[in-house]
Design a protein around this motif. Structure first.
Motif, PDB file in Angstrom:
ATOM      1  N   GLY A 168     -32.899 -28.023 -31.265  1.00 45.18           N
ATOM      2  CA  GLY A 168     -31.517 -28.122 -31.726  1.00 45.18           C
ATOM      3  C   GLY A 168     -30.983 -26.804 -32.240  1.00 45.18           C
ATOM      4  O   GLY A 168     -29.764 -26.609 -32.316  1.00 45.18           O
ATOM      5  N   ASP A 169     -31.876 -25.886 -32.582  1.00 45.61           N
ATOM      6  CA  ASP A 169     -31.474 -24.551 -33.042  1.00 45.61           C
ATOM      7  C   ASP A 169     -31.323 -23.573 -31.889  1.00 45.61           C
ATOM      8  O   ASP A 169     -30.678 -22.529 -32.047  1.00 45.61           O
ATOM      9  N   ASP A 216     -34.491 -36.997 -34.430  1.00 42.53           N
ATOM     10  CA  ASP A 216     -33.216 -36.338 -34.678  1.00 42.53           C
ATOM     11  C   ASP A 216     -33.470 -35.063 -35.479  1.00 42.53           C
ATOM     12  O   ASP A 216     -34.547 -34.864 -36.042  1.00 42.53           O
ATOM     13  N   TYR A 217     -32.469 -34.204 -35.530  1.00 39.05           N
ATOM     14  CA  TYR A 217     -32.619 -32.861 -36.082  1.00 39.05           C
ATOM     15  C   TYR A 217     -33.150 -32.858 -37.519  1.00 39.05           C
ATOM     16  O   TYR A 217     -34.121 -32.161 -37.833  1.00 39.05           O
ATOM     17  N   VAL A 268     -34.837 -33.829 -30.621  1.00 43.55           N
ATOM     18  CA  VAL A 268     -35.293 -32.439 -30.582  1.00 43.55           C
ATOM     19  C   VAL A 268     -36.819 -32.361 -30.540  1.00 43.55           C
ATOM     20  O   VAL A 268     -37.529 -33.330 -30.828  1.00 43.55           O
ATOM     21  N   GLN A 285     -36.817 -31.545 -38.894  1.00 46.16           N
ATOM     22  CA  GLN A 285     -36.950 -30.492 -39.898  1.00 46.16           C
ATOM     23  C   GLN A 285     -37.890 -30.912 -41.026  1.00 46.16           C
ATOM     24  O   GLN A 285     -38.751 -30.142 -41.457  1.00 46.16           O
ATOM     25  N   ASP A 296     -29.433 -30.355 -27.854  1.00 46.83           N
ATOM     26  CA  ASP A 296     -28.596 -31.071 -28.818  1.00 46.83           C
ATOM     27  C   ASP A 296     -29.428 -31.394 -30.051  1.00 46.83           C
ATOM     28  O   ASP A 296     -30.613 -31.096 -30.127  1.00 46.83           O
ATOM     29  N   LYS A 297     -28.786 -32.015 -31.042  1.00 44.89           N
ATOM     30  CA  LYS A 297     -29.466 -32.287 -32.301  1.00 44.89           C
ATOM     31  C   LYS A 297     -29.843 -33.764 -32.450  1.00 44.89           C
ATOM     32  O   LYS A 297     -30.263 -34.189 -33.518  1.00 44.89           O
TER      33      LYS A 297
END
Length: 259
Positions: free
Chosen positions: A241-242, A184-185, A250, A189, A246-247
């Motif tokens: 996602g950026d 997931d986003y 990713v 990250q 979708d987020k």
């Protein structure tokens, strides 16, 4: 012999005009701060996902457009399992933008390394090299290509290849790698930030293939930089996602430069 494009029309547009315009847009939106890099790490996904991040690195080559005459491009193998590093006996690699001449002399010089060999199957369908070619054709004037697919190889083996082809200002080293996959986003990250820190600290010993699918070529470059007391820095760190996805699931992308 020519290596024909395998992912034109899927990873990037097959129409040359559409392709060139797309890359021009990416490059226009990038901020080409800093001097031209000697080496870059850039992603290899579909252009709608990773193109803007790759452009962050490629935009910095504008000032050396005429002076770079050789590109050493190393990416991971996604389709064929093998030991060592694979070169090609092709005379040219082709994209919708035209053909790129292969530096046969450079490839022949690698034959003294027992872990480097010709393996056309490793190149035939491999996208990790191909997606970089249109960017290189867009930003450079004229160059010869040294395409290398990395299989199961050690950082030392990859670093020997890079050292042998390091050259001077005429040579650009391009390492192909995405970062984390299918988290997931927010998780992506966090994971990619940590991976970026490892890369910037040249800590290839703790880099895994889950953190970077191009771990093998990335590790080899980081070893060379460590041996040469050079630095690498991240200039763009995003994920699908950026850009265009979708987020929920990713893929991470980073652009890095060695100046």
């Amino acid at each position: 012999m020519n290596r024909a494009p395998a992912v034109a029309g899927s990873f990037y547009p097959a129409d040359p005009t559409t392709l060139s315009r797309m890359m021009a847009d990416f490059l226009r939106q990038a901020r080409p701060d800093g001097k031209a890099p000697k080496a870059i790490i850039a992603p290899h996904a579909g252009y709608i996902y990773s193109g803007p991040i790759a452009a962050s690195a490629y935009a910095r080559l504008n000032s050396v457009r005429e002076s770079i005459s050789r590109v050493v491009l190393i990416g991971p193998s996604h389709r064929v399992a093998f030991q060592g590093l694979a070169v090609s006996s092709a005379d040219t690699f082709t994209t919708p933008l035209g053909s790129i001449e292969i530096d046969k002399e450079a490839i022949e010089s690698l034959q003294s390394l027992r872990f480097v060999g010709y393996l056309e199957q490793a190149h035939a369908l491999e996208h990790s090299l191909e997606v970089h070619l249109p960017f290189l054709q867009q930003v450079l004037s004229h160059f010869k290509l040294v395409p290398i697919v990395a299989g199961d190889a050690s950082p030392s083996q990859v670093s020997q290849v890079i050292e042998k082809l390091w050259g001077g200002d005429e040579t650009l080293i391009v390492i192909s790698s995405d970062l984390s996959h299918y988290h997931d986003y927010s998780t992506a990250q966090r994971l990619d930030k940590h991976t970026s820190e490892l890369i910037e600290h040249l800590d290839y010993q703790h880099l895994s293939s889950e953190q970077a699918c191009g771990k093998v070529p990335v590790s080899g470059l980081l070893k060379v930089l460590q041996d040469k007391s050079l630095k690498i820095k991240n200039i763009d760190l995003r994920n699908s996602g950026d850009t265009a996805g979708d987020k929920y699931r990713v893929v991470g992308y980073g652009a890095y430069v060695v100046e």
